[in-house]
Design a protein around this motif. Structure first.
Motif, mmCIF file in Angstrom:
data_model
loop_
_atom_site.group_PDB
_atom_site.id
_atom_site.type_symbol
_atom_site.label_atom_id
_atom_site.label_comp_id
_atom_site.label_asym_id
_atom_site.label_seq_id
_atom_site.Cartn_x
_atom_site.Cartn_y
_atom_site.Cartn_z
ATOM 1 N N ASP A 242 29.286 49.213 43.802
ATOM 2 C CA ASP A 242 29.689 47.802 43.783
ATOM 3 C C ASP A 242 31.004 47.617 43.029
ATOM 4 O OD1 ASP A 242 27.466 47.111 45.228
ATOM 5 O OD2 ASP A 242 26.326 46.360 43.510
ATOM 6 N N VAL A 243 31.141 48.297 41.909
ATOM 7 C CA VAL A 243 32.369 48.189 41.122
ATOM 8 C C VAL A 243 33.565 48.696 41.919
ATOM 9 C CG1 VAL A 243 33.599 49.097 39.114
ATOM 10 C CG2 VAL A 243 31.274 48.249 38.857
ATOM 11 N N THR A 244 33.369 49.830 42.625
ATOM 12 C CA THR A 244 34.449 50.384 43.438
ATOM 13 C C THR A 244 34.872 49.399 44.527
ATOM 14 O OG1 THR A 244 33.663 52.651 43.062
ATOM 15 C CG2 THR A 244 35.128 52.304 44.930
ATOM 16 N N SER A 245 33.878 48.803 45.199
ATOM 17 C CA SER A 245 34.173 47.835 46.261
ATOM 18 C C SER A 245 34.849 46.590 45.706
ATOM 19 C CB SER A 245 32.882 47.446 46.988
ATOM 20 O OG SER A 245 32.312 48.554 47.651
ATOM 21 N N LEU A 246 34.378 46.115 44.553
ATOM 22 C CA LEU A 246 34.952 44.912 43.959
ATOM 23 C C LEU A 246 36.388 45.141 43.495
ATOM 24 C CD1 LEU A 246 31.940 43.477 41.933
ATOM 25 C CD2 LEU A 246 33.069 42.430 43.895
ATOM 26 N N LYS A 247 36.674 46.319 42.981
ATOM 27 C CA LYS A 247 38.049 46.615 42.563
ATOM 28 C C LYS A 247 38.989 46.561 43.764
ATOM 29 C CE LYS A 247 37.168 49.349 38.408
ATOM 30 N NZ LYS A 247 37.267 50.685 37.763
ATOM 31 N N GLN A 248 38.549 47.116 44.891
ATOM 32 C CA GLN A 248 39.371 47.039 46.097
ATOM 33 C C GLN A 248 39.472 45.605 46.596
ATOM 34 O OE1 GLN A 248 41.257 49.526 47.585
ATOM 35 N NE2 GLN A 248 42.048 47.703 48.624
ATOM 36 N N ALA A 249 38.366 44.858 46.471
ATOM 37 C CA ALA A 249 38.389 43.442 46.867
ATOM 38 C C ALA A 249 39.400 42.673 46.021
ATOM 39 C CB ALA A 249 36.998 42.833 46.725
ATOM 40 N N GLY A 250 39.483 42.997 44.728
ATOM 41 C CA GLY A 250 40.467 42.362 43.865
ATOM 42 C C GLY A 250 41.884 42.671 44.309
ATOM 43 N N THR A 251 42.100 43.926 44.718
ATOM 44 C CA THR A 251 43.419 44.309 45.246
ATOM 45 C C THR A 251 43.715 43.554 46.532
ATOM 46 O OG1 THR A 251 43.234 46.533 44.284
ATOM 47 C CG2 THR A 251 44.820 46.241 46.064
ATOM 48 N N ASN A 252 42.699 43.428 47.392
ATOM 49 C CA ASN A 252 42.878 42.686 48.649
ATOM 50 C C ASN A 252 43.239 41.229 48.387
ATOM 51 O OD1 ASN A 252 42.159 45.035 49.943
ATOM 52 N ND2 ASN A 252 40.081 44.374 50.441
ATOM 53 N N ALA A 253 42.582 40.623 47.409
ATOM 54 C CA ALA A 253 42.864 39.218 47.074
ATOM 55 C C ALA A 253 44.296 39.056 46.581
ATOM 56 C CB ALA A 253 41.875 38.724 46.017
ATOM 57 N N ALA A 254 44.746 40.000 45.757
ATOM 58 C CA ALA A 254 46.121 39.938 45.256
ATOM 59 C C ALA A 254 47.126 40.101 46.391
ATOM 60 C CB ALA A 254 46.337 41.012 44.193
ATOM 61 N N GLN A 255 46.812 41.001 47.325
ATOM 62 C CA GLN A 255 47.704 41.208 48.468
ATOM 63 C C GLN A 255 47.750 39.972 49.361
ATOM 64 O OE1 GLN A 255 46.047 44.793 50.158
ATOM 65 N NE2 GLN A 255 47.338 46.132 48.915
ATOM 66 N N ALA A 256 46.590 39.356 49.563
ATOM 67 C CA ALA A 256 46.553 38.140 50.387
ATOM 68 C C ALA A 256 47.393 37.039 49.749
ATOM 69 C CB ALA A 256 45.107 37.676 50.561
#
Length: 270
Positions: free
Chosen positions: A56-70
């Motif tokens: 979950d932490v790994t997925s959330l970290k990538q999700a955070g990167t995705n949000a920043a990119q968006a």
């Protein structure tokens, strides 16, 4: 019962020696790795939970990167929209100037020259506002950004659509006050369209920034929970290691004493 065929005392000492040695080795492994669960047998249930939390932490970290990119993509789109808004404001000023009775037809021609140049620039901005090769404000950008866990984590992004922005063609017609008046009304409608698009983009940027902050909080809390499950308590484990080493030394001493028992019993036969 005194016997020499089977050294029961030595066997017991060996068993405890093996147990204490294994316990010491386990403590050394945990201290060296920093993890309470070195092998699945250390805590099978804890390992399963920890693995899920780590995922979950790994997925959330990538999700955070995705949000920043968006948010970055949308900021590029907003920059293009801001420039279009500036051009439309200038076009409206020119059309309003053409309406004034203080200018002559010759001066209206000069106004029209700038008007046509800026009109072309609206199309230019729409074409050149891109991110990674994708146009952002011509209505073709339609992408999903995964910013969470599970299927509900996808957020659809349509950056902006300026295909409906149609600056009126008034080449040479700025000499006509009536046409200039029509242009002002059309430009007002276009300005509203761009302002609405900027408001939509701004709302999405705010959403992704908020989601990024929420994700960071979730990562922190889940990591803390995972730490409670898998991380070793250094002080407690060091205490267990010291105890196991002492017991190992005691078992070695006891085994030495047990091995001397048969020799002592042999003296009975002398």
């Amino acid at each position: 019962m005194p016997v020499i065929a089977t050294n029961t005392a030595a066997n017991s000492a060996i068993r405890f020696l093996n147990n204490n040695t294994s316990s010491a080795a386990s403590s050394v492994s945990k201290l060296a790795s920093g993890s309470r669960i070195v092998r699945a047998s250390d805590d099978a249930a804890g390992l399963a939970i920890s693995t899920k939390l780590t995922s979950d932490v790994t997925s959330l970290k990538q999700a955070g990167t995705n949000a920043a990119q968006a948010a970055s993509v949308l900021q590029v789109a907003d920059g293009g929209l801001a420039r279009v808004s500036d051009v439309l404001q200038r076009l409206k000023a020119l059309a309003s100037q053409a309406l004034s009775g203080s200018v002559t037809d010759s001066e209206r021609d000069y106004i029209d020259a700038e008007f046509q140049a800026l009109k072309s620039e609206v199309t230019g901005i729409e074409t050149t506002t891109t991110f990674n090769g994708d146009s952002l404000i011509d209505g073709t950008y339609n992408e999903n950004y995964f910013v969470g866990l599970g299927a509900s984590g996808a957020v659809n992004v349509i950056a902006a659509d300026l295909s409906t922005v149609n600056v009126p063609v008034i080449a040479g017609d700025t000499q006509s006050s009536a046409n200039a008046s029509t242009a002002v009304a059309a430009l007002d409608a276009n300005i509203v369209t761009v302002s609405t698009a900027r408001a939509t983009v701004g709302a999405l940027i705010s959403r992704f920034e908020t989601r990024g902050s929420q994700i960071a909080t979730s990562v922190e809390n889940i990591s803390a929970a995972n730490s409670q499950i898998k991380d070793v308590d250094l002080a407690a484990e060091q205490t267990r290691l010291v105890s196991a080493n002492v017991l190992t030394q005691a078992a070695v001493s006891a085994l030495s004493q047990a091995n001397q028992i048969p020799q002592s019993l042999l003296r009975v036969l002398q």
